[in-house]
Design a protein around this motif. Structure first.
Motif, mmCIF file in Angstrom:
data_model
loop_
_atom_site.group_PDB
_atom_site.id
_atom_site.type_symbol
_atom_site.label_atom_id
_atom_site.label_comp_id
_atom_site.label_asym_id
_atom_site.label_seq_id
_atom_site.Cartn_x
_atom_site.Cartn_y
_atom_site.Cartn_z
ATOM 1 N N LEU A 86 -6.057 19.744 -2.022
ATOM 2 C CA LEU A 86 -4.660 19.750 -2.451
ATOM 3 C C LEU A 86 -3.756 19.842 -1.236
ATOM 4 O O LEU A 86 -3.931 20.731 -0.382
ATOM 5 N N ILE A 87 -2.793 18.935 -1.122
ATOM 6 C CA ILE A 87 -1.909 18.917 0.045
ATOM 7 C C ILE A 87 -0.458 18.723 -0.392
ATOM 8 O O ILE A 87 -0.160 18.316 -1.513
ATOM 9 N N LYS A 88 0.431 19.025 0.538
ATOM 10 C CA LYS A 88 1.844 18.683 0.431
ATOM 11 C C LYS A 88 2.212 17.942 1.706
ATOM 12 O O LYS A 88 2.079 18.477 2.802
ATOM 13 N N ASP A 89 2.664 16.700 1.561
ATOM 14 C CA ASP A 89 2.910 15.868 2.734
ATOM 15 C C ASP A 89 4.182 15.059 2.523
ATOM 16 O O ASP A 89 4.368 14.433 1.472
ATOM 17 N N ARG A 90 5.054 15.044 3.524
ATOM 18 C CA ARG A 90 6.330 14.341 3.400
ATOM 19 C C ARG A 90 6.127 12.843 3.279
ATOM 20 O O ARG A 90 6.863 12.161 2.556
ATOM 21 N N LEU A 91 5.128 12.303 3.980
ATOM 22 C CA LEU A 91 4.881 10.867 3.913
ATOM 23 C C LEU A 91 4.455 10.470 2.505
ATOM 24 O O LEU A 91 4.928 9.467 1.964
ATOM 25 N N VAL A 92 3.586 11.250 1.906
ATOM 26 C CA VAL A 92 3.128 10.977 0.541
ATOM 27 C C VAL A 92 4.296 11.084 -0.438
ATOM 28 O O VAL A 92 4.499 10.214 -1.295
ATOM 29 N N THR A 93 5.078 12.154 -0.309
ATOM 30 C CA THR A 93 6.221 12.352 -1.204
ATOM 31 C C THR A 93 7.207 11.201 -1.095
ATOM 32 O O THR A 93 7.750 10.719 -2.099
ATOM 33 N N HIS A 94 7.450 10.735 0.134
ATOM 34 C CA HIS A 94 8.387 9.638 0.357
ATOM 35 C C HIS A 94 7.882 8.355 -0.287
ATOM 36 O O HIS A 94 8.652 7.615 -0.926
ATOM 37 N N ALA A 95 6.585 8.060 -0.150
ATOM 38 C CA ALA A 95 6.027 6.842 -0.736
ATOM 39 C C ALA A 95 6.148 6.852 -2.258
ATOM 40 O O ALA A 95 6.507 5.840 -2.874
ATOM 41 N N ILE A 96 5.850 7.992 -2.876
ATOM 42 C CA ILE A 96 5.934 8.089 -4.340
ATOM 43 C C ILE A 96 7.382 7.985 -4.801
ATOM 44 O O ILE A 96 7.695 7.327 -5.798
ATOM 45 N N LYS A 97 8.276 8.626 -4.068
ATOM 46 C CA LYS A 97 9.701 8.547 -4.411
ATOM 47 C C LYS A 97 10.199 7.105 -4.338
ATOM 48 O O LYS A 97 10.968 6.651 -5.197
ATOM 49 N N GLN A 98 9.753 6.358 -3.320
ATOM 50 C CA GLN A 98 10.161 4.962 -3.191
ATOM 51 C C GLN A 98 9.642 4.122 -4.356
ATOM 52 O O GLN A 98 10.327 3.227 -4.849
ATOM 53 N N ALA A 99 8.428 4.420 -4.813
ATOM 54 C CA ALA A 99 7.859 3.654 -5.920
ATOM 55 C C ALA A 99 8.655 3.854 -7.205
ATOM 56 O O ALA A 99 8.717 2.961 -8.051
ATOM 57 N N TYR A 100 9.277 5.030 -7.363
ATOM 58 C CA TYR A 100 10.046 5.349 -8.570
ATOM 59 C C TYR A 100 11.543 5.061 -8.416
ATOM 60 O O TYR A 100 12.295 5.277 -9.364
ATOM 61 N N GLN A 101 11.977 4.603 -7.253
ATOM 62 C CA GLN A 101 13.410 4.575 -6.975
ATOM 63 C C GLN A 101 14.199 3.696 -7.946
ATOM 64 O O GLN A 101 15.358 3.967 -8.247
ATOM 65 N N ASP A 102 13.588 2.648 -8.453
ATOM 66 C CA ASP A 102 14.310 1.684 -9.291
ATOM 67 C C ASP A 102 14.323 2.053 -10.762
ATOM 68 O O ASP A 102 14.999 1.405 -11.545
ATOM 69 N N VAL A 103 13.557 3.064 -11.145
ATOM 70 C CA VAL A 103 13.376 3.316 -12.575
ATOM 71 C C VAL A 103 13.605 4.766 -12.976
ATOM 72 O O VAL A 103 13.623 5.068 -14.176
ATOM 73 N N LEU A 104 13.769 5.673 -12.023
ATOM 74 C CA LEU A 104 13.877 7.095 -12.353
ATOM 75 C C LEU A 104 15.336 7.510 -12.422
ATOM 76 O O LEU A 104 16.140 7.160 -11.549
ATOM 77 N N TYR A 105 15.671 8.278 -13.438
ATOM 78 C CA TYR A 105 17.053 8.744 -13.614
ATOM 79 C C TYR A 105 17.441 9.666 -12.462
ATOM 80 O O TYR A 105 16.620 10.422 -11.949
ATOM 81 N N HIS A 106 18.700 9.597 -12.064
ATOM 82 C CA HIS A 106 19.175 10.345 -10.904
ATOM 83 C C HIS A 106 18.963 11.853 -11.081
ATOM 84 O O HIS A 106 19.273 12.421 -12.115
ATOM 85 N N GLY A 107 18.387 12.483 -10.047
ATOM 86 C CA GLY A 107 18.187 13.918 -10.071
ATOM 87 C C GLY A 107 16.914 14.371 -10.761
ATOM 88 O O GLY A 107 16.640 15.564 -10.814
ATOM 89 N N ARG A 108 16.138 13.428 -11.293
ATOM 90 C CA ARG A 108 14.882 13.774 -11.967
ATOM 91 C C ARG A 108 13.700 13.520 -11.038
ATOM 92 O O ARG A 108 13.810 12.784 -10.057
#
Length: 615
Positions: free
Chosen positions: A261-283
């Motif tokens: 189990l890890i917490k990594d900024r690169l991983v978080t950024h990649a997942i956030k980018q994948a959701y950027q077009d479809v996720l409601y703001h602030g969620r």
């Protein structure tokens, strides 16, 4: 003062300050040792939030009698032999500091038995570094470690412990995360002699989903997509929530690298980018993801508690995660389904507050279907748009495909005949309040927000047209000079081909000056200085940047929003059916450009329940 060697107990207590932050840290280190011992059963008993007792038992390979005293010594481990082993760590623990650090701030008892031993052996330590004399014990195969009175000899550390409930909450959260890391192991957790969790081995996919449902709630699996993706020697699998099933916090995001189990900024950024077009703001999305790659490509020796890692090829990992998740979410679209029967798996219910924080809409979205050779159709358009919006769209279409898209007509499609196998979104029945399309399906009824759905369809068509050819570039009448650091100037010089592919023309004019001579035509109203600096900062931080694409998509989204059918405009049945058919073949059609749901479904069973039919 003269230089002198520190006492061994003080050295261990200093090390404990990095490894043992609170009782949950002890549980993490000891359970990871159970994993490395090959255990198939792990039992954890806690008293008073871990301050009084932490007892962990496993049925692993055990520790040899002669190795027991050595196990409580610093820098002693069975998991690495050389520097080469350290560069390719395949175990959960490897530093050889956990047990001596824990024993230096507690009263520790270690009992273990190996397979060919006549009996088990026990050693006890309290951090005093006294000679350890193993004593026989009637313990079965495996190991049991008892940690009593944590921080009893370091009052300054003990007073910073929180209330019993708070400390156990940390242990409870950690236990759930570790239970999801290894489905092949049975887990049991007790607190003050009360059973909290008891997970059996989860071998089959159904058993694994049941364990996930116990921890995340059944609603998560009903509103998630299973992912299994292989490329470039990496394997990503697990579950990701649909964009409409999100949370206000990031507390239900579990990511594992080679079981860790890890917490990594690169991983978080990649997942956030994948959701950027479809996720409601602030969620924030919910996910349980597992990444498997060569241990030599990830450095797990980056953090004392092994919570962070460093990828040796960070950009490759980022691109892999982004493409896998982006493709997975894009392929979620309506599909034809058989009439559903009641076959729900009995699972425990999550907390009421936990459920309330989720936004599970639509409540019953079908599993992904991958469509091949899909060519986007021309975007429907109204003739009653405001003049400036018409000008924007006309300018855009001439720019992207001159001579090909001169005029986009409103759909004039005859009503489709009903057949034995109806389309996934059914056939339009009515236009309610001039806003919502009511459609009848094989399973029930569907309500569609016409504007939101048309907005997504139009947006995806614009993006497809924009990315099919070379990005149109517009020379600047007056070149823009940008003051940057020497490092950023070097990077801009090296990345000229990247910027040119995006429609930019820039050159380096000095040690810390770059000049922009042309920009993408679509970004004519954007602050180029801020954009270029942000892009360079992203490349330095993440090895890549998607800001230019985000800016372009934001403009295309705005055009699509203005160019979509408006509320209070009556649609004919052919027009509604045409929109439903476009939704069925459009990526991400479950959400509009702002992350709102575009459709919801009520099954026949749910309708019957509303009217008490069959009860």
């Amino acid at each position: 003062m003269r230089i002198h060697a520190l006492p061994p107990q003080l050295v261990n207590q200093i090390a404990a300050g990095e490894v043992v932050e609170r009782p949950s840290s002890v549980v993490k280190e000891l359970v990871e040792n159970c994993f490395d011992a090959g255990a198939s059963q792990v039992s954890v008993e806690i008293e008073q939030g871990g301050a009084r007792l932490i007892k962990i038992r496993d049925n692993g390979c055990g520790i040899d009698k002669d190795d027991l005293p050595l196990a409580l010594s610093r820098h002693a481990t069975s998991k690495i032999q050389s520097l080469q082993d350290l560069e390719q760590v395949a175990t959960m623990g490897f530093r050889g500091e956990a047990l001596p650090s824990i024993s230096s701030v507690s009263r520790l008892s270690l009992i273990s038995r190996v397979a060919d031993a006549d009996c088990a052996w026990r050693v006890q330590a309290d951090g005093s570094e006294q000679e350890l004399d193993p004593q026989p014990d009637p313990h079965p195969l495996g190991t049991t470690i008892e940690v009593c009175d944590l921080f009893y000899n370091t009052p300054a550390r003990r007073k910073f412990l929180k209330a019993e409930k708070t400390e156990f909450t940390h242990i409870d959260t950690l236990f759930k995360r570790m239970a999801l890391s290894r489905f092949d192991i049975a887990f049991e957790l007790k607190h003050n002699q009360r059973e909290v969790f008891n997970f059996k081995k989860a071998v089959t996919p159904a058993e694994q989903e049941q364990r996930v449902a116990h921890i995340f709630g059944a609603a998560f699996l009903e509103n998630s997509v299973a992912i299994d993706f292989n490329a470039s020697g990496m394997h990503l699998y697990g579950w990701v929530s649909l964009p409409t099933f999100s949370r206000s916090q990031q507390d239900m995001q579990y990511f594992y690298v080679n079981g860790r189990l890890i917490k990594d900024r690169l991983v978080t950024h990649a997942i956030k980018q994948a959701y950027q077009d479809v996720l409601y703001h602030g969620r924030h999305p919910v996910y349980v993801l597992y990444l498997v790659l060569d241990p030599g490509l990830v450095d797990v020796n980056a953090h004392p508690q092994k919570l962070e890692v460093r990828f040796r090829e960070g950009r490759s990992v980022h691109d892999f995660l982004y493409k896998a998740l982006h493709r997975c979410l894009a392929d979620v679209r309506p599909q034809t389904q058989e009439i559903e029967e009641a076959s729900a798996v009995e699972v425990s219910r999550p907390d009421v507050q936990q459920v309330a924080d989720f936004q599970p809409l639509p409540a019953n979205v079908s599993r992904p279907v991958i469509r091949q050779n899909y060519q986007p159709a021309a975007a429907p358009r109204q003739s009653s748009l405001p003049l400036n919006v018409d000008a924007q769209i006309d300018a855009y279409t001439r720019l992207v495909a001159p001579g090909k898209v001169a005029e986009v007509q409103e759909p004039r499609v005859a009503e489709l005949p009903k057949s034995e196998t109806a389309p996934a979104l059914g056939y339009a029945v009515a236009h309610l309040h001039d806003v919502y399309i009511l459609s009848e399906t094989q399973n029930g009824i569907i309500l569609v927000d016409a504007h939101a759905a048309h907005e997504r369809v139009t947006y995806e068509q614009f993006k497809s047209q924009y990315h099919q050819g070379a990005v149109p570039s517009q020379p600047l009448l007056l070149p823009v000079q940008i003051q940057v650091s020497s490092r950023e100037a070097d990077l801009a010089d090296d990345q000229q081909a990247f910027f040119m592919s995006l429609g930019f023309e820039l050159n380096r004019m000095g040690e810390e000056i770059i000049v922009v001579r042309a920009i993408p035509a679509l970004l004519s109203g954007v602050d180029i200085t801020v954009l270029i600096k942000d892009v360079l900062a992203d490349i330095i931080e993440h090895g890549m940047s998607q800001r230019i694409e985000e800016q372009s998509n934001e403009i295309l989204s705005s055009i699509a929003c203005h160019g979509s059918v408006r509320a209070n405009r009556r649609l004919s049945v052919p027009e509604m059916n045409a929109l439903l058919r476009e939704m069925e073949k459009t990526e991400r059609s479950g959400q509009c450009n702002h992350g709102r749901p575009t459709w919801v479904e009520l099954s026949k069973k749910e309708l019957d329940k509303l009217f008490l039919r069959g009860q």
